[in-house]
Scaffold this motif. Structure first.
Motif, short mmCIF file in Angstrom:
data_model
loop_
_atom_site.label_atom_id
_atom_site.label_comp_id
_atom_site.label_asym_id
_atom_site.label_seq_id
_atom_site.Cartn_x
_atom_site.Cartn_y
_atom_site.Cartn_z
N GLN A 1 0.85 -1.19 0.00
CA GLN A 1 0.00 0.00 0.00
C GLN A 1 0.88 1.23 0.00
N CYS B 1 -1.17 1.38 -6.11
CA CYS B 1 -1.55 0.02 -5.75
C CYS B 1 -3.06 -0.12 -5.93
N PRO C 1 -4.25 -4.74 -3.26
CA PRO C 1 -3.13 -4.98 -2.33
C PRO C 1 -2.04 -5.88 -2.89
#
Length: 177
Positions: A97, A125, A128
């Motif tokens: 992240q 991102c 994840p």
């Protein structure tokens, strides 16, 4: 004879290119980039674009010819479209992240890995387990992707780790009873 070097580098509309001695400067919608050519090659502006030629017919000059043309093409591609590398994270509990100017990676260590995002590089991102790296410099985008992958390269038994999105991991067979 370089087949790559023979072709002139086209300069698209919306991009301005200038040559000052051995320095090629390109300005486009994504910014401005410059590259200093080797002394063994000569650059000139033509109607077709930027033409790169070797100064003489020696082996070092011819070897710099195609490379110099590719570097100028990368400048133009960088200021128009930019470059992108995608990384994929595989493993239970492995995630990434973006927090401010840092990329925080949970890669199975006892601590999170914090990677400071360099200037001129944009990291996102969307999931994840996905990392998108974009920028105007091809070398820096590739270097950042390689540094992030280096924290936990994929292992051959379960495939856990950080890999390039288009990378294929050859899996090994585990122990037999």
């Amino acid at each position: 004879m370089s087949r790559i070097g023979k072709k002139p580098v086209p300069v698209p509309s919306g991009v301005t290119a200038s040559i000052d001695g051995q320095t090629v400067t390109v300005k486009g919608p994504k910014g401005e980039k410059a590259f200093v050519l080797n002394d063994l090659v000569l650059a000139e502006m033509t109607d077709d674009g930027i033409k790169i030629d070797p100064r003489n017919d020696t082996k070092p000059a011819r070897s710099m010819w195609g490379m110099s043309r590719t570097m100028v093409l990368n400048l133009i591609t960088g200021v128009t479209e930019g470059f992108k590398k995608d990384l994929a994270i595989t493993g239970v509990g492995y995630r990434a992240q973006v927090q401010g100017q840092n990329l925080q990676l949970a890669l199975g260590f006892s601590h999170d890995v914090v990677y400071p995002i360099p200037e001129g590089i944009d990291i996102k991102c969307p999931k994840p387990t996905e990392i998108n790296i974009t920028g105007t410099d091809k070398q820096r985008v590739g270097q950042v992707a390689a540094e992030i992958r280096e924290f936990r390269p994929p292992e051959p038994y379960k495939g856990k780790g950080v890999r390039y999105a288009d990378e294929f991991i050859v899996r090994k067979e585990g122990k037999k009873k």
